[in-house]
Structures are given as C-alpha cells and as structure tokens.
Scaffold this motif. Structure first.
Motif, short mmCIF file in Angstrom:
data_model
loop_
_atom_site.label_atom_id
_atom_site.label_comp_id
_atom_site.label_asym_id
_atom_site.label_seq_id
_atom_site.Cartn_x
_atom_site.Cartn_y
_atom_site.Cartn_z
N THR A 59 0.80 -1.23 0.00
CA THR A 59 0.00 0.00 0.00
C THR A 59 0.83 1.28 0.00
O THR A 59 0.28 2.38 -0.06
N LYS A 60 2.15 1.15 0.07
CA LYS A 60 2.97 2.34 0.23
C LYS A 60 4.35 2.15 -0.37
O LYS A 60 4.93 1.06 -0.31
N GLN A 61 4.87 3.23 -0.93
CA GLN A 61 6.26 3.27 -1.34
C GLN A 61 6.83 4.61 -0.91
O GLN A 61 6.19 5.65 -1.07
N ALA A 62 7.98 4.58 -0.28
CA ALA A 62 8.53 5.81 0.27
C ALA A 62 10.04 5.72 0.40
O ALA A 62 10.63 4.63 0.42
N SER A 63 10.65 6.88 0.51
CA SER A 63 12.08 6.99 0.74
C SER A 63 12.26 8.09 1.77
O SER A 63 11.71 9.19 1.64
N SER A 64 13.00 7.81 2.83
CA SER A 64 13.19 8.80 3.87
C SER A 64 14.56 8.65 4.52
O SER A 64 15.33 7.72 4.20
N ARG A 65 14.85 9.55 5.43
CA ARG A 65 16.14 9.57 6.10
C ARG A 65 15.91 9.49 7.61
O ARG A 65 15.21 10.34 8.18
N LEU A 66 16.49 8.49 8.24
CA LEU A 66 16.35 8.31 9.68
C LEU A 66 17.60 8.81 10.39
O LEU A 66 18.69 8.81 9.83
N ASP A 67 17.43 9.22 11.64
CA ASP A 67 18.57 9.58 12.47
C ASP A 67 18.23 9.23 13.91
O ASP A 67 17.16 8.69 14.19
N LYS A 68 19.12 9.54 14.84
CA LYS A 68 18.92 9.12 16.23
C LYS A 68 17.69 9.75 16.87
O LYS A 68 17.16 9.22 17.86
#
Length: 211
Positions: free
Chosen positions: A195-204
C-alpha cells in the motif's frame, strides 16, 4: 540469499533507481561513512530488511582485522547483527518472526564466512564458491584495481526475513541501530509495501518507520 534479492531489486525499480546504477554504486564502494542504507520490502505476509553499512560504522575499521582487539570487535559485531530483535522492534500484534537471516562482510581475508541462518546447509558449496572467487581475483589482481580498492573499504550486508501471522497489524517499526552503532549519523531508508512506497532519512532523533 539470492532468492530474496528480487524484493530489493523491486524497491530500486519502484523508487526509480535502476538496478544497473545500484550495482555500479556497490562495485565502486561509494558508501559514505556515517550513512547506512536500509531497504524494506513487503510481499504478502513476508517482510524483508536489507542493510548495507560501512565497516567503519559497525566496527571502526574497513580492512581485515590485524589485532586481537579488532578480531574480537568483529566477532562481537557479527553476534549483535545476528540478533534482529536488537536492531528492529516490530509490533507484537503482527506476530512476526525471523525465518531467515544473513550477516556478511567484506573486510579483507576474514570475509569468507557468511552467517547464514536457516534450515538449509550449503556450507561446502559456499566455501568452494568463495574459494574459486578468491583464486580468480588473485589470478587477475593486476587488472582489477577496483577489487583491491574495495578490499580496503569493507562493508557489512545484513538481511532479516520475517514471516508475519497478521501483517496488517504492523503499522510501525522502530530501529535501535543508532544506539547499537552510535557512529552512524543517518540511515537512508527505502520502503515498499502493498500500500505504500517511500524513501526517507532516519537519524537518532527519528528512528520510527511508518508503514
């Protein structure tokens, strides 16, 4: 391990990153210290996590260990990465359990054993294959400077393959990567579900993945 790669390839295609470009990225060792790549793909009740991390982020070096301390650090990293629950937390209601996992690295001569955990034993076949690859690289050493460069910039590749009893209850996933490996500054995350496609940036300060 190859039987799971189509999911990772599908992520790349769906997010408009060609497979050729991704392969070129890996071959030229364009990883950035402090930055980890994470691909997550869902296929029905199955969910795959694929992590690619610079050796410097995981153990503090990117070459074959040369001291007892470095060898101990490498072994400990393999142990930590072999515990998926220490890296990711999935909602209990989803009933997800790890069915297959692989921890491997390219830190010089000590990279000949993948920590591949499932119900099949391919150790002899894998050893012969890696031995043949080593001989081929040795015979063509002068013509493969890129391979030599790669050996000086080792990285870890980790796969966790989950089977979930109630995948619809899996709304979010949290990661403890930054606590376990504090030198990592960011995780580039690509996500593909039904149901979803995404690109993101994670950090602490942002370690929650929304599905």
């Amino acid at each position: 391990m190859n039987k799971y790669s189509p999911l990772a390839a599908l992520i790349a295609l769906t997010l408009s990153h060609s497979v050729a470009a991704e392969e070129n990225f890996r071959q030229h060792d364009a990883h950035v210290h402090g930055e980890v790549e994470l691909n997550i793909a869902q296929d029905g009740a199955e969910i795959l996590f694929e992590i690619t991390a610079p050796g410097a982020d995981v153990v503090g070096f990117e070459h074959a260990p040369t001291t007892d301390e470095q060898r101990h650090t490498l072994k400990q990293a393999e142990v930590h990465l072999s515990d998926a629950s220490a890296i990711f937390t999935l909602a209990e209601e989803a009933g997800c359990s790890v069915k297959h996992q692989v921890v491997s690295h390219t830190l010089g001569e000590d990279d000949d054993h993948d920590h591949d955990h499932d119900h099949e034993d391919h150790s002899d076949e894998h050893h012969d294959h890696k031995h043949e690859e080593h001989e081929n690289h040795h015979d063509h050493k002068e013509g493969h400077d890129e391979h030599h460069e790669h050996s000086d910039h080792g990285e870890f590749t980790v796969e966790y393959h989950y089977q979930c009893e109630n995948i619809t209850q899996l709304k979010t996933i949290s990661t403890s990567w930054f606590e376990r490996f504090p030198t990592t500054e960011a995780i580039k995350m690509n996500l593909l579900t039904e149901t979803k496609q995404a690109s993101s940036r994670l950090d602490k300060n942002n370690n929650i993945i929304s599905l």
